[in-house]
Every structure is written in C-alpha cells, then in structure tokens.
Design a protein around this motif. Structure first.
Motif, short mmCIF file in Angstrom:
data_model
loop_
_atom_site.label_atom_id
_atom_site.label_comp_id
_atom_site.label_asym_id
_atom_site.label_seq_id
_atom_site.Cartn_x
_atom_site.Cartn_y
_atom_site.Cartn_z
N ARG A 161 0.83 -1.21 0.00
CA ARG A 161 0.00 0.00 0.00
C ARG A 161 0.87 1.26 0.00
O ARG A 161 0.58 2.20 -0.74
CB ARG A 161 -0.93 -0.03 1.20
CG ARG A 161 -2.03 -1.08 1.03
CD ARG A 161 -2.82 -1.29 2.27
NE ARG A 161 -3.92 -2.22 2.04
CZ ARG A 161 -4.72 -2.66 3.00
NH1 ARG A 161 -4.55 -2.27 4.25
NH2 ARG A 161 -5.70 -3.50 2.72
N ILE A 205 -3.68 -1.15 12.29
CA ILE A 205 -4.15 0.04 11.55
C ILE A 205 -4.35 -0.28 10.07
O ILE A 205 -5.42 -0.05 9.51
CB ILE A 205 -3.12 1.19 11.67
CG1 ILE A 205 -2.90 1.57 13.14
CG2 ILE A 205 -3.55 2.40 10.84
CD1 ILE A 205 -4.03 2.34 13.78
N CYS A 206 -3.33 -0.82 9.45
CA CYS A 206 -3.40 -1.11 8.01
C CYS A 206 -4.03 -2.49 7.83
O CYS A 206 -3.38 -3.44 7.40
CB CYS A 206 -1.99 -1.03 7.40
SG CYS A 206 -2.02 -0.93 5.61
N PRO A 211 -8.83 -0.39 6.07
CA PRO A 211 -7.70 0.12 6.85
C PRO A 211 -8.04 1.47 7.48
O PRO A 211 -8.80 2.25 6.91
CB PRO A 211 -6.58 0.27 5.80
CG PRO A 211 -7.27 0.30 4.48
CD PRO A 211 -8.51 -0.51 4.64
N LEU A 212 -7.47 1.70 8.66
CA LEU A 212 -7.80 2.90 9.43
C LEU A 212 -6.84 4.04 9.05
O LEU A 212 -6.01 4.48 9.84
CB LEU A 212 -7.71 2.59 10.93
CG LEU A 212 -8.47 1.33 11.38
CD1 LEU A 212 -8.19 1.01 12.84
CD2 LEU A 212 -9.96 1.51 11.14
N CYS A 213 -6.96 4.49 7.81
CA CYS A 213 -5.97 5.44 7.28
C CYS A 213 -5.96 6.75 8.06
O CYS A 213 -4.92 7.40 8.16
CB CYS A 213 -6.26 5.71 5.80
SG CYS A 213 -6.20 4.21 4.81
N CYS A 216 -3.40 6.53 10.65
CA CYS A 216 -2.12 5.96 10.21
C CYS A 216 -0.99 7.00 10.26
O CYS A 216 -1.13 8.09 9.69
CB CYS A 216 -2.28 5.42 8.79
SG CYS A 216 -0.73 4.77 8.13
N VAL A 218 1.72 7.04 8.68
CA VAL A 218 2.42 7.26 7.40
C VAL A 218 1.44 7.54 6.26
O VAL A 218 1.77 7.38 5.08
CB VAL A 218 3.34 6.05 7.05
CG1 VAL A 218 4.52 6.00 8.00
CG2 VAL A 218 2.59 4.73 7.08
N ALA A 219 0.24 7.97 6.62
CA ALA A 219 -0.81 8.17 5.61
C ALA A 219 -0.37 9.14 4.51
O ALA A 219 -0.67 8.92 3.33
CB ALA A 219 -2.09 8.65 6.27
N CYS A 222 1.47 7.43 1.76
CA CYS A 222 0.90 6.18 1.24
C CYS A 222 0.35 6.40 -0.17
O CYS A 222 -0.69 7.06 -0.36
CB CYS A 222 -0.20 5.70 2.18
SG CYS A 222 -0.97 4.20 1.60
N ARG A 225 -3.21 5.00 -0.82
CA ARG A 225 -4.26 5.89 -0.29
C ARG A 225 -4.47 7.09 -1.22
O ARG A 225 -5.61 7.46 -1.51
CB ARG A 225 -3.88 6.35 1.11
CG ARG A 225 -4.92 7.27 1.72
CD ARG A 225 -4.61 7.54 3.18
NE ARG A 225 -5.54 8.51 3.70
CZ ARG A 225 -5.29 9.80 3.87
NH1 ARG A 225 -4.10 10.28 3.57
NH2 ARG A 225 -6.20 10.61 4.35
N GLN A 230 -6.35 1.73 -1.42
CA GLN A 230 -5.94 1.05 -0.19
C GLN A 230 -6.74 -0.22 0.11
O GLN A 230 -6.24 -1.15 0.70
CB GLN A 230 -5.97 2.00 1.02
CG GLN A 230 -7.33 2.52 1.42
CD GLN A 230 -7.69 3.79 0.68
OE1 GLN A 230 -7.22 4.04 -0.43
NE2 GLN A 230 -8.53 4.61 1.29
S1 SF4 Z 1 -2.60 5.14 4.81
FE1 SF4 Z 1 -1.76 3.44 3.64
S2 SF4 Z 1 -0.34 2.42 5.04
FE2 SF4 Z 1 -1.66 3.74 6.26
S3 SF4 Z 1 -3.38 2.43 6.92
FE3 SF4 Z 1 -4.00 3.47 5.03
S4 SF4 Z 1 -3.45 2.01 3.44
FE4 SF4 Z 1 -2.31 1.40 5.25
#
Ligand code: SF4
Length: 378
Positions: A161, A205-206, A211-213, A216, A218-219, A222, A225, A230
């Motif tokens: 992702r 999270i991912c 996924p709980l973006c 996150c 590192v959103a 990503c 995303r 995602q």
């Molecule tokens: S932003 Fe990307 S790495 Fe983060 S939870 Fe969403 S899909 Fe996963």
C-alpha cells in the motif's frame, strides 16, 4: 485496457521519504505498541519461542501457550533435554505441530553446536531447523539489533500500500522485490523496533479490509491511499475451496479401555496420539474402512458398532470429516504397522496424551472422557 507495468519499488522512494517514514513509524510504535509479554524481555530464547508460536497463529491464542511453554521449559537446555511427548502435550491445541518438533531439534542443535547460546547472527539463526528468513530476521533484529528486515503478511500489506504495488505478492519474483524493499526501508539504527512497528501497523491500523488510514502515521506517504486503492491492495488471489477428506474413526473398546495409537514422528501431526481409523476408499462403507484400517495398521480384528458422532475440522490445505464409530476389539495382538506406538487407556486418562484438535472434538462424545475440547488449529 493495457495494464500499467509496476515500477521497481525503489523508484517510488527517495531518501527523504524513507527517513520520514522511519521516523513516523518509530514514534508511532513508541507511543502505541501493545503491551505483549515477549516485548518485556530481551531474552533471545523467549523471543524466538514467541516468533515460532506467532507463525500463522493469533496473538490472543499464543499468549497463554507462551507463558505455559516458558514455565515448563524456561531455558534452551531444558527444552533440548525434554521428552518430545511432553513438548507436544504443552503445544497441544496450538497447531502446526512441525513447529514444535523443529523447536526441539533446534534447541538440541543450539546446545550441541553453540554451547546453549542462541546464535546472535542472522546466518546462525537461519541454520537452525524450523527457522526461515522471517524468523531469523525477527529474532536477530529484536534480540540482537541485527539490521535485517522481516516480511510477513502484515508487512507485505503495508509495503504494497505504501508503494502502491499492484503485482501479486504470492509470485516469487514479486516477493523478492518486496524483501528488497523491506530491507531498503528498514531503519538500521533501530531494526528491532522498526520491524515490530511495521508488523504492528499491519495488525492494528493497516488492516486487510477497511484500513484505518485516518489513524495511520504514514498516511501522507501512502501511494495507495493517494490513489484510492488502499482497499484493493495487495491484490489477492481467490482462495480455492479446501478439499474434503472423509475419514472413518473407531473408538475400539476392550473392556473399559480404548485403543489409541501414536502417529509416526514425521509428517502432518507427527508424534500425536489419535483414535485408529483412516480415509475411506472409493465405494467403501465407513464401518468397513475401520475394519480394514484396524487390520492393516494394527493387525487386529474388530467389530464396528453404531456411529457415535461426526466431527469436522479444517487444516490449512484440506478439511476432514470424521465419522466416529463405537467398535469392539475381537482378536489379535496389537502390532503397530502404520503407527509408532499404541496404548489401551481409560477414557478419563485420554487427557494425558497430546491429540490433534480434530480428535479432541470427539472427547465430549466419549462417556467419562474429559469434555474440555479445544478448538484451535492443527
Ligand atoms: S494510509 Fe496506507 S499504510 Fe496507512 S493504513 Fe492506510 S493504506 Fe495502510
């Protein structure tokens, strides 16, 4: 539509992005890491045990086993000198028993070849039975600070992702690229924490779905995303339905005792005890299967009685349906032809032996047996 070729993963990154992702992940992990028992120790033995147990098994399931295992075998030497039957009994219900047998072999190797000190290098760990690239990297990085990256299902998902990788991660060449990418992203100054942070992100999270973006760390980096993909990555192949094996099982009574036999040490469920039986041949009636198996495998004559129950269980690559029949011993002297050992046991003593989960599901149907069935994997 022509499918756009995925760029080499290295090209989606830059040194600055890598550094920022590392920092963000490590800070997030420091603040959010779950309090797990193996995170409270630097003992390589305990970390190694946890990593083996966590392969294909949920954390909630592993925790009580981890405590019981270390309570029973507190050091590598106690594990190396342990009886395999005792080890399998402690492992009973955790499933994938090859892991337990390999742990036993590996412990002996460590005692014999490394003076009971777990090797502190990736290569040394990799040389042990049952230790693959993932486990060697996990133990080396977490216990010894060796800069080697891990790649498990969680990490594959996060990497796919982060870099918007649209290739099938199950294919070896794509898997190799992901390994390279994991090594590239790893923070060499904090490899243990970084590896755990990647896995923790994937586990909490991912998530595979939804996924709980928004939570996150590192959103902003990503690419999946940013592309709105995602939920679609990593791409998953449709899992074929597991084939079903129909098995006839005999509860063979002699007086008040039941016959159990021990599987040969190698192979699926090796070294575990079970009730006699086997796969039904094409066109064969189930009671006839038990009569045949009893003769072929144990050299005894039995009489099959009524069917007691039917239980099902799913292994990783197939399902079994066990048709269980009450049977009576008629004649012969038990000789293990297809097994390693046998016992005549009272129902109340069955719990002393390590059984596969599918056989344990039969216990509640046996008068006098321990009815505490366990439902974990095999
Ligand atoms: S932003 Fe990307 S790495 Fe983060 S939870 Fe969403 S899909 Fe996963």
């Amino acid at each position: 539509m022509t499918r756009k070729k995925t760029k080499p993963v290295a090209s989606v990154d830059s040194t600055g992005r890598t550094r920022t992702i590392r920092r963000a992940l490590l800070a997030w992990f420091a603040a959010n890491a779950r309090d797990l028992p193996w995170r409270r120790t630097r003992d390589p033995y305990a970390i190694w045990i946890s990593e083996i147990m966590l392969q294909q098994t949920r954390i909630d399931t592993v925790i009580p086993y981890y405590h019981r295992f270390l309570g029973t075998f507190p050091t590598i030497s106690t594990l190396a000198s342990a009886d395999l039957d005792k080890l399998l009994k402690v492992w009973e219900g955790l499933g994938y028993y090859t892991r337990a047998r390999n742990l036993h072999k590996a412990a002996r190797a460590v005692v014999e070849l490394y003076a009971a000190q777990i090797p502190d290098t990736f290569e040394g760990l990799l040389s042990l039975p049952g230790v693959g690239r993932y486990t060697a990297a996990a133990v080396a990085s977490i216990a010894f600070g060796v800069p080697r990256a891990v790649l498990d299902g969680n990490v594959i998902r996060v990497l796919s992702r982060l870099d918007c990788v649209k290739d099938d991660p199950a294919k070896p060449k794509n898997r190799d690229k992901l390994w390279d990418r994991a090594e590239d992203l790893l923070d060499p100054a904090h490899p243990g924490d970084f590896n755990q942070a990647m896995m923790e992100l994937g586990a909490t999270i991912c998530l595979p779905r939804n996924p709980l973006c928004l939570a996150c760390p590192v959103a902003v980096h990503c690419l999946a995303r940013l592309a709105g993909l995602q939920d679609k990555l990593p791409i998953r192949k449709k899992v074929p339905k597991l084939p079903l094996q129909v098995v006839a099982v005999g509860l063979i009574w002699k007086g008040r005792k039941l016959l159990i036999d021990k599987r040969k040490p190698e192979g699926l469920l090796g070294g575990l005890w079970e009730f006699p039986g086997g796969k039904r041949l094409r066109g064969e009636k189930l009671p006839a299967t038990i009569v045949r198996e009893a003769k072929e495998e144990l050299d005894i004559v039995i009489t099959p009685g009524p069917q007691l129950c039917v239980v099902e269980h799913a292994y990783s690559h197939f399902r079994v349906r066990l048709h269980v029949f009450d049977c009576h011993f008629v004649s012969g002297r038990v000789r293990c032809r297809g097994c390693d050992d046998f016992r005549w046991v009272r129902p109340q003593d069955l719990d002393r032996y390590a059984f596969p989960a599918a056989n344990r599901k039969i216990f509640p149907f046996i008068p006098g047996a321990d009815s505490a069935t366990k439902s974990e994997r095999d």
